[in-house]
Design a protein around this motif. Structure first.
Motif, PDB file in Angstrom:
ATOM      1  N   PRO A  76       0.817  -1.231   0.000  1.00 50.70           N
ATOM      2  CA  PRO A  76       0.000   0.000   0.000  1.00 50.70           C
ATOM      3  C   PRO A  76       0.842   1.269   0.000  1.00 50.70           C
ATOM      4  O   PRO A  76       0.449   2.274  -0.572  1.00 50.70           O
ATOM      5  N   GLN A  77       2.036   1.209   0.643  1.00 45.88           N
ATOM      6  CA  GLN A  77       2.857   2.423   0.707  1.00 45.88           C
ATOM      7  C   GLN A  77       3.227   2.943  -0.675  1.00 45.88           C
ATOM      8  O   GLN A  77       3.434   4.135  -0.850  1.00 45.88           O
TER       9      GLN A  77
ATOM     10  N   GLY B  32       1.292   2.582  -3.204  1.00 44.93           N
ATOM     11  CA  GLY B  32       0.048   2.757  -3.951  1.00 44.93           C
ATOM     12  C   GLY B  32      -0.408   1.465  -4.581  1.00 44.93           C
ATOM     13  O   GLY B  32      -1.318   1.446  -5.406  1.00 44.93           O
ATOM     14  N   GLY B  33       0.260   0.361  -4.203  1.00 48.95           N
ATOM     15  CA  GLY B  33      -0.143  -0.958  -4.704  1.00 48.95           C
ATOM     16  C   GLY B  33       0.311  -1.259  -6.114  1.00 48.95           C
ATOM     17  O   GLY B  33      -0.117  -2.242  -6.725  1.00 48.95           O
TER      18      GLY B  33
ATOM     19  N   THR C 273       3.628   5.444  -6.762  1.00 49.97           N
ATOM     20  CA  THR C 273       3.003   6.741  -7.046  1.00 49.97           C
ATOM     21  C   THR C 273       4.043   7.837  -6.912  1.00 49.97           C
ATOM     22  O   THR C 273       4.820   7.873  -5.964  1.00 49.97           O
TER      23      THR C 273
END
Lengths: 261, 86
Positions: free
Chosen positions: A110-111, A113-114, A119
């Motif tokens: 998740p960090q 942005g997957g 990102t």
């Protein structure tokens, strides 16, 4: 019994292993002083000491082999084994950085942005300078093979030319890569992308510089008539190392620059 | 269809098995549902439709996600630094 009755090399006592160990200690403690206290004297001393150790140690190896004749066939075989084992250890060294890259990029958290690239990261275009770099190193692989064949055919002029071209291509790669580094929109501290990118490509660049230096010493030795058409292991070791550096780049290019964009 | 959804949400106990995430590590399950809820909300708000259909995703991520993650992500969305695509 005043002479040895075997073909092996009983090396004379030497101070360089000790100075090497001392400079390793200065390097490590120097890094700590630099990282934590911005104090660079210890590190600078360590770099100087290790450079001098390497210079003097390898100068002695050249003296023992080229000038004193200690590098008989079994001795040379041992040197070959040594170089191969060293390169294998370097392969494992790079394997670690590739492991880190693939661990983070195959299952992005998740960090990030997957997804990968994360990102906010704008990767370099793999079809621009990185592709040129690939061509440069592949060409240098050709020129060093040319140099080797010329050497084996006792063609001094072409051997020197081809070796010089290889060194020039290596230097050009370093120049291109340095300019790429100044062009990136991300730094080593920009998340996991920055870390994996610069650790892997950074250590590769260092190895290119080391390889280019090794090739340059071969050039100097060649000019000083150290090599014969049948006995030139220093050159072969440099060539093996150079091909290794090229192969690592190919893996870097395909994994990080191309797939990773 | 909407009736089924409403009754599913009403009878909700906890997140059911999702075959997209069959393994022990359920991080992606939490992350995907968090994203899906906020994407659903954004899309339906843009069209002016009823947002209550998005409640399923909200229930799931509320069940699965560590509260600190949700807090962090909500703050990131407020700051504009949320790395996911919504």
């Amino acid at each position: 019994m005043t002479h040895q009755t075997h073909a092996y090399h009983m090396v004379n006592p030497s101070p360089w292993p000790l100075t090497g160990a001392l400079s390793a200690f200065l390097l490590t403690s120097g890094l700590i002083m630099w990282f934590h206290f911005y104090y660079t004297l210890l590190l600078a001393t360590g770099l100087l000491a290790s450079a001098m150790t390497m210079f003097q140690w390898w100068r002695d190896v050249v003296r023992e082999g080229t000038y004193q004749g200690h590098h008989t066939p079994p001795v040379q075989k041992g040197l070959r084994y040594g170089m191969v084992l060293f390169i294998i250890s370097e392969i494992f060294f790079f394997a670690g950085f590739f492991w880190a890259f693939y661990h983070s990029s195959l299952a992005p958290t998740p960090q990030t942005g997957g997804h990968w690239p994360p990102t906010g990261i704008l990767p370099l275009n793999p079809m621009e300078v990185p592709l040129l770099n690939t061509a440069v190193l592949l060409a240098s692989g050709v020129t060093i093979t040319w140099a080797h064949h010329s050497l084996m055919e006792a063609n001094r002029k072409e051997s020197a030319q081809a070796l010089l071209m290889t060194i020039a291509l290596g230097a050009y790669f370093t120049y291109l890569q340095m300019s790429e580094y100044s062009e990136t929109s991300f730094t080593i501290s920009d998340g996991i992308y920055g870390s994996t990118f610069f650790m892997a490509t950074g250590f590769h660049g260092l190895h290119v510089i080391i390889g280019t230096t090794f090739l340059a010493t071969c050039y100097i030795r060649q000019q000083m008539y150290h090599f014969t058409s049948s006995h030139h292991f220093g050159f072969e070791a440099a060539a093996w190392y150079w091909h290794f550096v090229d192969v690592v780049w190919l893996f870097l290019y395909i994994s990080i620059y191309w797939w990773g964009s | 269809m909407a009736e089924e959804m409403k009754s599913k949400v009403k009878n909700y106990k906890t997140a059911p098995f999702d075959s997209r995430f069959p393994n022990q590590n359920q991080t992606r399950n939490c992350w995907q549902n968090y994203l899906d809820f906020h994407r659903c909300e954004k899309a339906l708000n843009a069209k002016g439709d009823d947002v209550s259909v998005c409640q399923w995703y909200r229930r799931v991520y509320k069940s699965l996600c560590p509260i600190s993650w949700v807090t962090d992500w909500d703050e990131q969305r407020a700051d504009g630094t949320f790395p996911g695509k919504i």
